[in-house]
Design an enzyme around this catalytic site. Structure first.
Site, PDB file in Angstrom:
ATOM      1  CE  LYS A 203      -2.772   1.713   3.755  1.00 55.31           C
ATOM      2  NZ  LYS A 203      -4.008   1.569   4.528  1.00 55.31           N
TER       3      LYS A 203
HETATM    4  C1  R5P Z   1      -2.139   4.290   7.759  1.00 60.88           C
HETATM    5  O1  R5P Z   1      -1.282   4.499   8.535  1.00 60.88           O
HETATM    6  C2  R5P Z   1      -3.500   4.191   8.226  1.00 60.88           C
HETATM    7  O2  R5P Z   1      -3.451   3.188   9.092  1.00 60.88           O
HETATM    8  C3  R5P Z   1      -4.514   3.998   7.125  1.00 60.88           C
HETATM    9  O3  R5P Z   1      -4.816   2.655   6.919  1.00 60.88           O
HETATM   10  C4  R5P Z   1      -4.074   4.569   5.806  1.00 60.88           C
HETATM   11  O4  R5P Z   1      -3.450   5.782   6.011  1.00 60.88           O
HETATM   12  C5  R5P Z   1      -5.222   4.702   4.841  1.00 60.88           C
HETATM   13  O5  R5P Z   1      -6.119   5.610   5.313  1.00 60.88           O
HETATM   14  P1  R5P Z   1      -6.246   7.061   4.694  1.00 60.88           P
HETATM   15  O6  R5P Z   1      -6.882   6.873   3.350  1.00 60.88           O
HETATM   16  O7  R5P Z   1      -7.112   7.801   5.648  1.00 60.88           O
HETATM   17  O8  R5P Z   1      -4.873   7.649   4.570  1.00 60.88           O
END
Ligand code: R5P
Length: 298
Positions: A203
């Site tokens: 990711k």
């Molecule tokens: C990452 O550190 C968080 O745990 C989230 O899973 C990730 O950042 C995705 O969320 P967002 O789209 O709010 O950035």
């Protein structure tokens, strides 16, 4: 008396049909074991090879952040619209119903709160517990260039070893420190390291310049994290570009659960990811769905 003659045997045994070897559809996943492929297939829709994962794990270091104060009230109704949920085991056990089943990727690293050095994480879930929860994967933060770079990479590689033992894919999450440059060069480095060291999915954040080089040089599927809340059109455009430039889906949080109409936004994002709906059209879909869900029935 024989139960079938030669002609019948030919029919029941399909002697004229060679057994097919079906290739697994996800990038870099062809040599994985059956259980791991099956878990990935529950996360990445077999029709498109993509996923809309809803990230609601933020409480593991942020506490009850905006939009996640009551996951039971505000997030559970969204579950029919997601391909997978990214959450902590605490939230899973306490408020996420086990039926109807939603594929779950478990947040598996943690430790420091927002008040401390965030990169100082440890593994926070035993793989046996991930299996007990029937998780489709586990996610771990990797802080390339951060002060705990080696420790966070080691967290990931230990989870990869445990995941390979039991057939559970690992999602390596490229965490970017406050002072780091968020460009394609950095994300090429971080995503490639995650994949080289065994993560089955990575990711990362979207960058407007050169994101296609990030996806091209990462040998496993990349899902895009959303980041800070943006106006809906900007978030839809970012997701659209990420998909066009090689992402295998999104793992978005704030741009969905902090939207005025999270269910509408989720469905618009899903149209972008699975149908490649252009952003302007996806915004129209969002506005229509938003109007339907907020219209005064009187
Ligand atoms: C990452 O550190 C968080 O745990 C989230 O899973 C990730 O950042 C995705 O969320 P967002 O789209 O709010 O950035």
């Amino acid at each position: 008396m024989p139960d079938a003659d030669d002609a019948q045997q030919s029919r029941y045994y399909h002697l004229d049909v060679p057994q097919a070897n079906t290739a697994f559809y996800l990038k870099g996943a062809g040599a994985l074991d059956w259980g791991m492929q099956n878990r990935l297939a529950r996360t990445f829709h077999p029709d498109t090879g993509r996923t809309v994962m809803l990230a609601v794990d933020h409480g593991y270091f942020l506490g009850p952040t905006t939009g996640l104060e009551r996951i039971d009230v505000d997030i559970v109704p969204l579950l029919p619209h997601v391909d997978a949920l990214f959450c902590t085991r605490g939230i899973l056990r306490s408020v996420i119903p086990s039926a109807p089943a939603v594929p779950v990727v478990l947040r598996a690293s943690g430790g420091p709160s927002i008040l401390r050095e965030l990169s100082d994480e440890e593994i926070a879930v035993d793989m046996e517990d991930a299996l007990r929860l029937n998780a489709c994967g586990v996610g771990v933060q990797v802080f390339i260039g951060g002060s705990n770079e080696t420790k966070s990479v080691h967290n990931m590689t230990r989870l990869v070893d445990a995941g390979l033992r039991y057939g559970v894919p690992v999602l390596g999450v490229t965490a970017v420190g406050k002072d780091m440059v968020r460009d394609a060069r950095y994300f090429r480095l971080a995503t490639r390291i995650c994949a080289e060291l065994g993560a089955q999915v990575v990711k990362t954040y979207y960058v407007p310049d050169g994101f296609e080089t990030v996806t091209a040089s990462c040998p496993v599927p990349i899902v895009m994290a959303g980041g800070k809340k943006l106006p809906e059109l900007e978030a839809l455009t970012m997701a659209y570009r990420a998909i066009q430039e090689g992402a295998a889906g999104v793992d978005m949080g704030r741009n969905i659960f902090q939207s005025d109409a999270p269910a509408a936004m989720l469905r618009a994002i899903s149209a972008v990811v699975h149908e490649e709906m252009p952003p302007a059209q996806a915004l129209e879909l969002y506005q229509t769905l938003r109007h339907e869900t907020t219209a005064d029935p009187a």
